[in-house]
Motif scaffolding. Sequence first.
Motif, short mmCIF file in Angstrom:
data_model
loop_
_atom_site.label_atom_id
_atom_site.label_comp_id
_atom_site.label_asym_id
_atom_site.label_seq_id
_atom_site.Cartn_x
_atom_site.Cartn_y
_atom_site.Cartn_z
N ARG A 81 0.84 -1.21 0.00
CA ARG A 81 0.00 0.00 0.00
C ARG A 81 0.87 1.26 0.00
NH1 ARG A 81 -1.96 2.70 4.99
NH2 ARG A 81 -3.84 3.88 4.49
N ALA A 82 1.87 1.30 0.88
CA ALA A 82 2.70 2.50 1.00
C ALA A 82 3.49 2.73 -0.28
CB ALA A 82 3.64 2.36 2.19
N GLN A 83 4.05 1.66 -0.84
CA GLN A 83 4.83 1.81 -2.08
C GLN A 83 3.94 2.26 -3.23
OE1 GLN A 83 8.19 1.55 -2.64
NE2 GLN A 83 8.46 1.32 -0.43
N ARG A 84 2.71 1.76 -3.26
CA ARG A 84 1.78 2.16 -4.34
C ARG A 84 1.27 3.58 -4.15
NH1 ARG A 84 -3.15 0.24 -4.61
NH2 ARG A 84 -3.35 1.05 -6.72
N LEU A 85 0.75 3.84 -2.94
CA LEU A 85 -0.02 5.07 -2.76
C LEU A 85 0.82 6.27 -2.33
CD1 LEU A 85 -3.23 3.71 -0.96
CD2 LEU A 85 -2.78 3.95 -3.41
N PHE A 86 1.90 6.03 -1.59
CA PHE A 86 2.63 7.17 -1.01
C PHE A 86 4.02 7.38 -1.62
CE2 PHE A 86 0.16 5.47 2.83
CZ PHE A 86 -0.97 6.22 2.52
N TYR A 87 4.67 6.31 -2.10
CA TYR A 87 6.08 6.44 -2.51
C TYR A 87 6.32 6.19 -3.99
CZ TYR A 87 6.75 6.23 2.55
OH TYR A 87 6.67 6.45 3.89
N ASN A 88 5.28 5.90 -4.76
CA ASN A 88 5.47 5.63 -6.19
C ASN A 88 6.60 4.62 -6.40
OD1 ASN A 88 4.92 5.89 -8.87
ND2 ASN A 88 6.25 7.68 -9.18
N GLY A 89 6.52 3.51 -5.66
CA GLY A 89 7.63 2.55 -5.60
C GLY A 89 7.82 1.77 -6.88
N PRO A 90 9.03 1.19 -7.03
CA PRO A 90 9.32 0.39 -8.22
C PRO A 90 8.44 -0.87 -8.28
CG PRO A 90 11.30 0.72 -6.86
CD PRO A 90 10.15 1.26 -6.08
N ALA A 91 8.10 -1.29 -9.51
CA ALA A 91 7.19 -2.43 -9.70
C ALA A 91 7.71 -3.69 -9.01
CB ALA A 91 6.99 -2.69 -11.20
N GLU A 92 9.03 -3.91 -9.03
CA GLU A 92 9.57 -5.15 -8.43
C GLU A 92 9.37 -5.14 -6.92
OE1 GLU A 92 12.26 -2.89 -9.67
OE2 GLU A 92 11.23 -3.25 -11.54
N VAL A 93 9.52 -3.97 -6.31
CA VAL A 93 9.35 -3.88 -4.85
C VAL A 93 7.89 -4.15 -4.50
CG1 VAL A 93 9.45 -2.29 -2.88
CG2 VAL A 93 11.29 -2.30 -4.58
N ILE A 94 6.98 -3.53 -5.28
CA ILE A 94 5.55 -3.73 -5.04
C ILE A 94 5.20 -5.22 -5.21
CG2 ILE A 94 3.24 -3.19 -5.92
CD1 ILE A 94 4.31 -0.36 -6.51
N ALA A 95 5.73 -5.83 -6.26
CA ALA A 95 5.43 -7.25 -6.52
C ALA A 95 5.94 -8.12 -5.38
CB ALA A 95 6.05 -7.68 -7.84
N PHE A 96 7.10 -7.79 -4.83
CA PHE A 96 7.67 -8.59 -3.73
C PHE A 96 6.74 -8.57 -2.52
CE2 PHE A 96 10.04 -8.70 0.27
CZ PHE A 96 10.63 -9.96 0.19
N PHE A 97 6.36 -7.35 -2.10
CA PHE A 97 5.52 -7.25 -0.90
C PHE A 97 4.11 -7.79 -1.15
CE2 PHE A 97 8.82 -4.20 0.47
CZ PHE A 97 9.12 -4.78 1.69
N LYS A 98 3.60 -7.53 -2.37
CA LYS A 98 2.26 -8.02 -2.70
C LYS A 98 2.22 -9.56 -2.63
CE LYS A 98 -1.26 -7.48 -6.21
NZ LYS A 98 -1.66 -6.83 -7.46
N GLY A 99 3.29 -10.19 -3.07
CA GLY A 99 3.37 -11.66 -3.01
C GLY A 99 3.27 -12.15 -1.56
N ARG A 100 3.91 -11.42 -0.66
CA ARG A 100 3.84 -11.80 0.76
C ARG A 100 2.41 -11.60 1.30
NH1 ARG A 100 8.91 -12.38 3.21
NH2 ARG A 100 8.18 -11.80 5.28
N GLY A 101 1.78 -10.52 0.85
CA GLY A 101 0.40 -10.25 1.27
C GLY A 101 -0.54 -11.36 0.80
N GLU A 102 -0.33 -11.78 -0.44
CA GLU A 102 -1.19 -12.82 -1.02
C GLU A 102 -1.00 -14.15 -0.27
OE1 GLU A 102 -0.55 -12.79 -5.18
OE2 GLU A 102 -2.65 -13.29 -5.55
#
Length: 206
Positions: free
Chosen positions: A112-133
């Motif tokens: 959420r933070a990388q998407r909404l607040f930090y405009n994070g890199p796609a690989e970082v978002i994918a890494f954390f999203k995988g853990r969430g899933e």
Amino acid sequence: MSSYTLYGTFLSMPCVKAGLMLDLCGLPYDYKHVNLRAGESKTPDFLKLNKWGQVPVLVADGTPMTQSGAILLELAAKTGKFDGANAEEKRQVREWLFWEADLFYPGIAATRAQRLFYNGPAEVIAFFKGRGERALGMLNEALTGKDYLVGKNPTVADIACYVTAAYASDAELSLDAYPAIQAWMKRMAALPGMKTPQEALPKPAA
Ligand SMILES: N[C@@H](CCC(=O)N[C@@H](CS)C(=O)NCC(=O)O)C(=O)O
């Protein structure tokens, strides 16, 4: 009667956990908004409340407490509410609380933070999203055939996980494939004193 002051921001999931725990325990509290972007959690005065410069801080009768999981456990101990009914249940409650902090919370909150607040890199978002899933799958399995995570009643483990699950869509994760989580969230939403996590804490005047 104890006095409580919660320092936090409505955007912060750990702050929402602390605020909802106070509400669910029926404990009135003062609330002070902390503007993180303006550096208000890093001032010398704030660092006296939390050496790590983070929210939430709950000041209870003059004693500052930090770390949402620790705050939830402290309030459970003070009120006798939302902990396991016996030693084995208490052990399991702590397991779930640390699991939430270790896998589920980062999986949702960092995505959420990388998407909404930090405009994070796609690989970082994918890494954390995988853990969430992964965490959502585990939570759904644990809740299948059960009303709450541990024992027969809601505990701080449910409260922490409920807040995190309520932000899954901010991490672009749908709960559609997790019927046990959806049913449990309805039960949690119906608890006396419960509020919608996104509306639990006051927003500062614009
Ligand atoms: N593990 C802590 C996490 C607290 C946390 O990450 N707080 C964030 C807001 S969500 C914060 O204060 N960030 C400001 C900073 O780290 O400088 C808890 O559960 O209370």
